[in-house]
Design an enzyme around this catalytic site. Structure first.
Site, PDB file in Angstrom:
ATOM      1  N   ARG A 103      -9.685  -8.706  -2.895  1.00 44.55           N
ATOM      2  CA  ARG A 103      -9.044  -7.884  -1.857  1.00 44.55           C
ATOM      3  C   ARG A 103      -9.377  -8.557  -0.534  1.00 44.55           C
ATOM      4  NH1 ARG A 103      -8.780  -1.439  -0.865  1.00 44.55           N
ATOM      5  NH2 ARG A 103      -7.320  -1.765  -2.583  1.00 44.55           N
ATOM      6  N   ASP A 228       2.806   5.878   2.683  1.00 42.80           N
ATOM      7  CA  ASP A 228       1.475   5.274   2.839  1.00 42.80           C
ATOM      8  C   ASP A 228       1.073   5.460   4.305  1.00 42.80           C
ATOM      9  OD1 ASP A 228      -0.843   3.750   2.475  1.00 42.80           O
ATOM     10  OD2 ASP A 228       0.203   1.814   2.400  1.00 42.80           O
TER      11      ASP A 228
HETATM   12  N1  NVA Z   1      -1.408  -0.059   3.209  1.00 45.32           N
HETATM   13  C1  NVA Z   1      -2.772   0.359   2.980  1.00 45.32           C
HETATM   14  C2  NVA Z   1      -3.014   0.581   1.529  1.00 45.32           C
HETATM   15  C3  NVA Z   1      -4.400   1.051   1.189  1.00 45.32           C
HETATM   16  C4  NVA Z   1      -4.631   1.193  -0.279  1.00 45.32           C
HETATM   17  C5  NVA Z   1      -3.728  -0.693   3.542  1.00 45.32           C
HETATM   18  O1  NVA Z   1      -3.454  -1.886   3.379  1.00 45.32           O
HETATM   19  O2  NVA Z   1      -4.716  -0.316   4.145  1.00 45.32           O
HETATM   20  N1   CP Z   2      -4.973   2.829  -3.272  1.00 46.14           N
HETATM   21  C1   CP Z   2      -6.018   1.972  -3.144  1.00 46.14           C
HETATM   22  O1   CP Z   2      -5.905   0.760  -3.308  1.00 46.14           O
HETATM   23  O2   CP Z   2      -7.169   2.601  -2.826  1.00 46.14           O
HETATM   24  P1   CP Z   2      -8.546   1.906  -2.419  1.00 46.14           P
HETATM   25  O3   CP Z   2      -8.348   1.316  -1.046  1.00 46.14           O
HETATM   26  O4   CP Z   2      -9.532   3.048  -2.405  1.00 46.14           O
HETATM   27  O5   CP Z   2      -8.889   0.861  -3.419  1.00 46.14           O
END
Ligand code: NVA
Ligand code: CP
Length: 311
Positions: A103, A228
């Site tokens: 991530r 979102d």
């Molecule tokens: N669009 C959001 C999704 C979080 C799971 C982000 O990137 O923070």
């Molecule tokens: N939806 C999602 O990816 O949640 P987290 O940021 O908690 O992993």
């Protein structure tokens, strides 16, 4: 099946459907407390340069339940935070781990990791896309509306809000599966033009993807509404400007009234109640969000089994 899962383009329509079926089987086996440990002796490395609750825990629990193990590596506290090149980390981790979840911010970082690591690399969210989440979302639709909902001419989908990483993965899903997806985004917050261009160029001919400015136009008669947060991770400094720009883009009960009667509402979470979604919709009868969150585990297990299990 490709080595990595960096975007949904790494999967074809048949592979997406087969992951749905497998997630359903794994979910059933878990409910029956049936042990299934194809990843015994295997370890997943998990590099997280952003916060996470669902992605981290579902991958970690998923590995455990498949008989394997997971190692979490945050930027701070590892040498990544002190500037060790990712291409070095990639080769070092691949010496210990059978797969790596990442991530991070730039999608190019995940691509570089995949290029240098000889083991499967899975995108656990980048600024560009969030494929594992949208696979869980599709699986939730599959469960609630039936497999036919994900066929061309099946359910009709809407995205309300930011043209962000989640919107991009939805666009890719619609293109690959041949779905009808309407996105309502305020001016200046459209999905990335390259993502839309690639989707339109490579889409199944039955796909229909459009971007409009009016949430009501995108929602009318639709069976699945997704939204979102307005400011994603890394955009916290734009929060106030975004709250102004997204005025009128809240998924509320009034908007649901013009959707299909049995509309289901999805949100990947975490949610900002009162901004992109109201408390009443999130907690109401149309919300599928906690089933959707649980489904991260089942879909993650299907992905891990597919990419990591020895064949
Ligand atoms: N669009 C959001 C999704 C979080 C799971 C982000 O990137 O923070
Ligand atoms: N939806 C999602 O990816 O949640 P987290 O940021 O908690 O992993």
């Amino acid at each position: 099946m490709k080595k990595d899962l960096l975007s949904l383009w790494d999967l074809g329509a048949d592979e997406i459907r087969s992951l749905m079926r497998r997630a359903g089987e794994l979910k059933h086996m878990r409910a029956m407390r049936q042990m299934h440990e194809p990843l015994a002796g295997m370890t997943l490395g998990m590099i997280f340069e952003k916060a996470s609750t669902r992605t981290r825990v579902s991958f970690e629990v998923g590995m455990y339940e498949l008989g394997g193990h997971a190692v979490y590596l945050a930027t701070q506290g590892s040498q990544i935070g002190r500037g060790e090149p990712l291409r070095d980390t990639a080769r070092v981790l691949a010496g210990y781990c059978h797969g790596i979840v990442i991530r991070t911010f730039g999608h190019d970082v995940a691509e570089e990791l995949a290029r240098f690591a000889p083991v499967p690399v899975i995108n656990g969210l980048t600024d560009l896309s969030h494929p594992c989440q949208v696979l869980a979302d599709l699986f939730t639709v599959w469960e609630r509306l039936g497999p036919g909902a994900l066929d061309p001419g099946g359910a009709r989908f809407a995205w309300i809000g930011d043209g962000n990483n989640m919107a991009h993965s939805w666009i890719e899903a619609a293109a690959i599966l041949g779905l009808d997806l309407s996105l309502a985004c305020p001016e200046g917050y459209d999905p990335d033009a390259a993502v839309l261009g690639r989707a339109r160029k490579n889409a199944d001919w039955r796909a229909h993807i459009d971007v409009v400015r009016n949430p009501a136009e995108a929602t009318r008669g639709r069976a699945v509404i997704s939204t979102d947060v307005w400011a994603s991770m890394g955009e916290e400094g734009e929060q106030a400007a975004r709250v102004r720009a997204f005025d009128g883009f809240t998924v509320d009960d009034k908007l649901l009234q013009i959707a299909a009667p049995e509309v289901m509402v999805l949100h990947c979470l975490p949610a900002h109640r009162g901004e992109e979604i109201t408390e009443s919709v999130l907690e109401g009868p149309h919300s599928a969000v906690f089933q959707q969150a649980e489904n991260r585990l089942h879909i993650q297990k299907a992905i891990l089994e597919r990419l990591l299990a020895p064949r």
